[in-house]
Motif scaffolding. Sequence first.
Motif, PDB file in Angstrom:
ATOM      1  N   PHE A   1      54.681   2.320   4.195  1.00 52.44           N
ATOM      2  CA  PHE A   1      55.038   2.597   2.802  1.00 52.44           C
ATOM      3  C   PHE A   1      55.702   1.379   2.152  1.00 52.44           C
ATOM      4  CE2 PHE A   1      54.606   6.704   4.765  1.00 52.44           C
ATOM      5  CZ  PHE A   1      53.737   7.304   3.875  1.00 52.44           C
ATOM      6  N   LYS A   2      56.447   0.662   2.967  1.00 54.37           N
ATOM      7  CA  LYS A   2      57.071  -0.558   2.432  1.00 54.37           C
ATOM      8  C   LYS A   2      55.969  -1.571   2.099  1.00 54.37           C
ATOM      9  CE  LYS A   2      60.569  -3.970   3.522  1.00 54.37           C
ATOM     10  NZ  LYS A   2      59.649  -5.095   3.754  1.00 54.37           N
ATOM     11  N   ALA A   3      54.972  -1.661   2.983  1.00 56.54           N
ATOM     12  CA  ALA A   3      53.858  -2.584   2.719  1.00 56.54           C
ATOM     13  C   ALA A   3      53.171  -2.195   1.416  1.00 56.54           C
ATOM     14  CB  ALA A   3      52.877  -2.565   3.881  1.00 56.54           C
ATOM     15  N   ALA A   4      52.999  -0.879   1.217  1.00 58.89           N
ATOM     16  CA  ALA A   4      52.354  -0.408  -0.012  1.00 58.89           C
ATOM     17  C   ALA A   4      53.217  -0.754  -1.220  1.00 58.89           C
ATOM     18  CB  ALA A   4      52.119   1.096   0.065  1.00 58.89           C
ATOM     19  N   MET A   5      54.529  -0.571  -1.062  1.00 58.66           N
ATOM     20  CA  MET A   5      55.434  -0.862  -2.186  1.00 58.66           C
ATOM     21  C   MET A   5      55.394  -2.335  -2.572  1.00 58.66           C
ATOM     22  SD  MET A   5      58.838   1.330  -1.536  1.00 58.66           S
ATOM     23  CE  MET A   5      59.884   0.174  -2.383  1.00 58.66           C
TER      24      MET A   5
END
Length: 463
Positions: free
Chosen positions: A190-194
């Motif tokens: 999710f951090k990568a997506a953010m």
Amino acid sequence: MAGPNIVLKWFAEFIRKGGHRNLTLWILIALLLAVVVALKAPEAAMKFHVGGEVFLNLLKMLVVPLVVTSVMSGIFGMGDVRKLGKPGGTAIGYYLCTTVLAVLVGLVVVNIMQPGGSVDPEKVAEIGRGTVDEESPRYKVAKSIANETGLTMEEVGSVLGGLPPGEARDQNIGDIIENLFLMLVTDNLFKAAMDMELLPLIVFSIVFASVLTTMGKQVDGLKELIEQSNTALMKVILLLMKLAPVGIFCLVAARFGEAEHKGEFVEQLSQIGRFVGTVILGLGFHFLVTLPLILWFVTKRNPYRFMLQMSQALLTAFSTASSSATLPITMESAIEKAKVSRESTEFVLPLGATINMDGTALYEAAAVLFIAQAIGQDLGFGQQLIVAITATLAAIGAAGIPEAGLITMLIVLRAVDLPTEYIALILPVDWFLDRFRTATNVFGDSIGAAVVETTMPKSATDH
Ligand code: ASP
């Protein structure tokens, strides 16, 4: 006043004939109009930045869901992950070959044109005198890079070195390769997506979709959901593209207006005009000769028709200076206009937008050689070889965001022991050249999709 009348008549005719359907022309008109407005009324032009930001964010908003669903759909389309080997190998081979060719073109043009010789020695000396205080050119460079890229001063300082409060870190080629491997995965999807870090998302999507292809009927529902979401997202892109002329007008007017307002743009352009010309010449060669030849040779498609089919994506790349933000439009144009197969597009373009950056590689090699020439430290063959290798790796590691190439160029400078503060020489024109290299990056990705298509299993391209 026959001239303007003819233009107006043509314009009226264009609208009467349903010009709204000819989106490319509208985008081109918007772009040219934006430059004119920016040069004539810079302050007014800058006010359009909100419109530009909204359009850019609308594009970016689609990137993460599009990458995940399209890479997965691409894998489903192939049916069996074992069929990925050949196209996967071709894609990586293509990325590497074209990047190396681009770097070579960059080195050759700078060696021939010698743009470094035309730099005012006083300007070089002025940068060299800088010490590490807030008035020093080194500090100003870092501040400016941080502003342009959104990175913190610590992050910029860790590469640039000698800056408060970051620490200088010497990187050799081994470290750079190590970093590239680390970029492939993340501890938090999710951090990568953010952060719009697409590589870990692509790796996850390939693994996850591959597993789904082995699970038979029990996951049909999930696969359908992913494929349908992908189809729906492509339709959203189509809607968004209707806004492209307005969005692009705002983006270009605001950025060119800002540069003109600061008063530095035209002045800087003329000061290091020879460097700007050299880079554009190199990019032009790669864009108009090398890449078209590869396309024609492998696929027998007409490269210039292909260029026209991809023109909306190329103009958007020029306007946004971001291959990631352009990705939705690149995919739409490749599938709908250039008729590249879905599977190839879905598989090659998201990966290409992140790691295949011919324009960036060419630029980094050219800029480092230029800086060396300007400060009178001409690089020999061995050192130019190091520039070629590190520029290739640096371009692979650069993100598809505006001026990312400037950050990774610091790695190339350090690899050949050139002082990084001389980046100040090219800083004022970097944002401008970024547009040309981003368009080259996107064109390279699109041709990659057409090239890899030829190695896709028959069932996949028929799909
Ligand atoms: N702006 C480029 C891109 O998004 C990267 C760079 O060269 O700075 O493709």
